[in-house]
Scaffold this motif. Structure first.
Motif, short mmCIF file in Angstrom:
data_model
loop_
_atom_site.label_atom_id
_atom_site.label_comp_id
_atom_site.label_asym_id
_atom_site.label_seq_id
_atom_site.Cartn_x
_atom_site.Cartn_y
_atom_site.Cartn_z
N GLY A 144 128.31 66.67 39.70
CA GLY A 144 126.92 66.14 39.57
C GLY A 144 126.00 66.42 40.77
N THR A 145 126.72 66.90 41.69
CA THR A 145 125.74 67.18 43.07
C THR A 145 125.48 68.54 43.16
N THR A 146 124.22 69.03 43.00
CA THR A 146 123.98 70.42 42.94
C THR A 146 123.45 71.01 44.47
N HIS A 165 121.60 63.59 47.59
CA HIS A 165 122.95 63.75 48.21
C HIS A 165 123.79 62.34 48.40
N LEU A 166 123.80 61.43 47.63
CA LEU A 166 124.47 60.18 47.63
C LEU A 166 125.88 60.82 47.28
N ALA A 167 127.09 60.54 47.76
CA ALA A 167 128.06 60.81 47.55
C ALA A 167 129.12 60.00 48.38
N VAL A 168 130.38 59.76 47.52
CA VAL A 168 131.56 58.79 48.17
C VAL A 168 132.89 59.67 47.84
N ASP A 169 133.38 59.85 48.76
CA ASP A 169 134.82 60.61 48.61
C ASP A 169 135.49 59.60 47.44
N SER A 226 138.47 58.99 46.89
CA SER A 226 139.39 58.10 47.22
C SER A 226 138.87 56.57 47.49
N LEU A 227 137.89 56.64 48.10
CA LEU A 227 137.21 55.50 48.26
C LEU A 227 136.07 54.97 47.35
N GLN A 228 135.95 55.42 46.28
CA GLN A 228 134.96 54.95 45.41
C GLN A 228 135.38 53.45 44.68
N GLY A 229 134.16 52.80 44.60
CA GLY A 229 134.37 51.59 43.80
C GLY A 229 134.77 50.36 44.90
N LYS A 230 134.48 50.55 46.22
CA LYS A 230 134.65 49.73 46.98
C LYS A 230 133.32 49.22 47.92
N GLY A 251 129.02 53.00 48.29
CA GLY A 251 127.67 53.73 47.83
C GLY A 251 126.88 52.84 47.95
N ALA A 252 127.11 51.55 47.65
CA ALA A 252 126.04 50.24 47.34
C ALA A 252 125.36 50.29 48.87
N ALA A 253 126.39 50.48 50.07
CA ALA A 253 125.93 50.22 51.40
C ALA A 253 125.20 51.37 51.79
N LEU A 296 114.53 59.27 42.71
CA LEU A 296 115.62 60.27 42.59
C LEU A 296 115.94 60.85 41.48
N PHE A 297 116.33 62.12 41.71
CA PHE A 297 116.78 63.03 40.35
C PHE A 297 118.03 62.83 40.05
N ILE A 298 118.52 62.72 38.90
CA ILE A 298 119.83 62.61 38.54
C ILE A 298 119.98 63.32 36.97
N ILE A 329 124.31 57.21 36.94
CA ILE A 329 123.25 56.49 36.51
C ILE A 329 123.57 54.88 36.48
N ARG A 330 124.87 54.71 36.12
CA ARG A 330 125.21 53.30 35.77
C ARG A 330 125.31 52.69 37.22
N PHE A 331 125.56 53.32 38.23
CA PHE A 331 125.67 52.58 39.59
C PHE A 331 124.22 52.42 39.88
N TYR A 332 123.40 53.36 39.85
CA TYR A 332 122.01 53.23 40.05
C TYR A 332 121.38 51.95 39.51
N GLU A 333 121.93 51.74 38.21
CA GLU A 333 120.98 50.54 37.55
C GLU A 333 121.86 49.33 38.18
N LYS A 334 122.85 49.34 38.40
CA LYS A 334 123.71 48.19 39.18
C LYS A 334 122.83 47.91 40.29
N THR A 335 122.49 48.93 41.06
CA THR A 335 121.88 48.76 42.32
C THR A 335 120.16 48.67 42.30
C1 LIG Z 1 127.81 57.41 42.76
C2 LIG Z 1 128.65 56.91 43.85
C3 LIG Z 1 128.12 57.46 45.17
C4 LIG Z 1 128.94 55.42 43.91
O1 LIG Z 1 129.76 55.14 45.15
P1 LIG Z 1 130.87 54.09 45.14
O2 LIG Z 1 131.20 53.76 46.57
O3 LIG Z 1 131.88 54.10 44.19
O4 LIG Z 1 130.05 52.94 44.59
P2 LIG Z 1 130.19 51.22 44.98
O5 LIG Z 1 131.74 50.98 44.86
O6 LIG Z 1 129.16 50.60 45.81
O7 LIG Z 1 129.39 50.68 43.41
C5 LIG Z 1 128.54 49.64 43.26
C6 LIG Z 1 128.54 49.06 41.92
O8 LIG Z 1 128.35 50.25 41.03
C7 LIG Z 1 129.45 50.49 40.07
N1 LIG Z 1 129.52 51.78 39.86
C8 LIG Z 1 129.93 52.74 40.54
N2 LIG Z 1 129.92 54.02 40.23
C9 LIG Z 1 129.94 53.81 38.85
C10 LIG Z 1 130.01 54.51 37.53
N3 LIG Z 1 130.10 55.71 37.58
N4 LIG Z 1 129.77 53.91 36.42
C11 LIG Z 1 129.63 52.58 36.25
N5 LIG Z 1 129.41 51.74 37.36
C12 LIG Z 1 129.61 52.56 38.58
C13 LIG Z 1 130.40 49.71 40.91
O9 LIG Z 1 131.59 49.35 39.61
C14 LIG Z 1 129.93 48.66 41.33
O10 LIG Z 1 129.64 47.44 40.67
P3 LIG Z 1 129.91 45.92 41.15
O11 LIG Z 1 129.00 45.49 42.08
O12 LIG Z 1 129.83 45.15 39.90
O13 LIG Z 1 131.32 45.88 41.52
C15 LIG Z 1 129.94 57.82 43.72
O14 LIG Z 1 130.46 57.52 42.41
C16 LIG Z 1 130.05 59.36 43.77
O15 LIG Z 1 129.93 59.85 44.86
N6 LIG Z 1 129.62 60.09 42.59
C17 LIG Z 1 129.71 61.38 42.73
C18 LIG Z 1 128.41 61.92 43.43
C19 LIG Z 1 127.24 61.55 42.63
O16 LIG Z 1 127.21 61.89 41.26
N7 LIG Z 1 126.12 61.11 43.25
C20 LIG Z 1 124.96 60.90 42.64
C21 LIG Z 1 123.84 62.37 42.53
S1 LIG Z 1 122.39 61.76 42.07
#
Ligand SMILES: CC(C)(COP(=O)(O)OP(=O)(O)OC[C@H]1O[C@@H](n2cnc3c(N)ncnc32)[C@H](O)[C@@H]1OP(=O)(O)O)[C@@H](O)C(=O)NCCC(=O)NCCS
Length: 143
Positions: A18-20, A67-71, A73-77, A80-82, A101-103, A110-116
């Motif tokens: 997802g990261t170009t 370029h938002l990205a989290v390894d 092994s560390l995702q879901g902690k 990304g939100a921080a 942002l463009f995605i 997208i679900r992550f961004y909606e949550k944040t």
């Molecule tokens: C998107 C990304 C940065 C999120 O990082 P992360 O550290 O896992 O995110 P967080 O742990 O801070 O998650 C925050 C909230 O979003 C949710 N969330 C994260 N990724 C999600 C996903 N793919 N689908 C649904 N919910 C998601 C988490 O469950 C969490 O919800 P909560 O607050 O209810 O617990 C990470 O998944 C990533 O690096 N993805 C690949 C790179 C990418 O596509 N980046 C975007 C390019 S535009």
């Protein structure tokens, strides 16, 4: 984020379909973005390894996130939100009222961004024009 982070960041970003990566991600492009926007860009370091990133910047009108990205092994902690909070706060402190942002529409981040607190716009189309080179538009490798 530091200029020396470049190779580690490229390795991190390359792991996500997802990261170009484009011409703007050459070392020269990266360094020039950091020179202009370094205060809005953040790397996460864990045990001497870069495991997270966000590159934000602004043109004095609007902020942009790249370029938002989290390894994996560390995702879901909360990393990304921080990272997004750090970038958003830095832009806010610079007086920027709104950021974009463009995605890719099939990226589950997208679900992550909606949550944040981000929302998808349905009233805008993205239009692009290649200004240097003869690349095709709108493909995964040449956004
Ligand atoms: C998107 C990304 C940065 C999120 O990082 P992360 O550290 O896992 O995110 P967080 O742990 O801070 O998650 C925050 C909230 O979003 C949710 N969330 C994260 N990724 C999600 C996903 N793919 N689908 C649904 N919910 C998601 C988490 O469950 C969490 O919800 P909560 O607050 O209810 O617990 C990470 O998944 C990533 O690096 N993805 C690949 C790179 C990418 O596509 N980046 C975007 C390019 S535009």
């Amino acid at each position: 984020m530091k200029k020396d982070d470049y190779l580690s960041l490229v390795e991190l970003w390359s792991g996500f379909p997802g990261t170009t990566m484009t011409g703007a991600d050459s070392r020269e492009g990266f360094e020039s973005f950091l020179e202009m926007n370094g205060e809005y860009c953040f790397s996460v370091l864990l045990n001497n390894r870069i495991v997270g990133s966000v590159m934000a910047g602004h043109d004095t009108r609007r902020g942009y996130i790249y370029h938002l990205a989290v390894d994996e092994s560390l995702q879901g902690k909360g990393t990304g939100a921080a990272l997004m909070s750090a970038a958003e706060n830095a832009l806010r402190n610079a007086g920027i009222e709104k950021a974009h942002l463009f995605i890719y529409s099939d990226n589950t981040a997208i679900r992550f961004y909606e949550k944040t607190g981000w929302h998808t716009r349905h009233d805008i189309e993205v239009m692009s024009k290649v200004l240097i080179g003869e690349k095709y538009l709108g493909t995964r490798t040449e956004d």
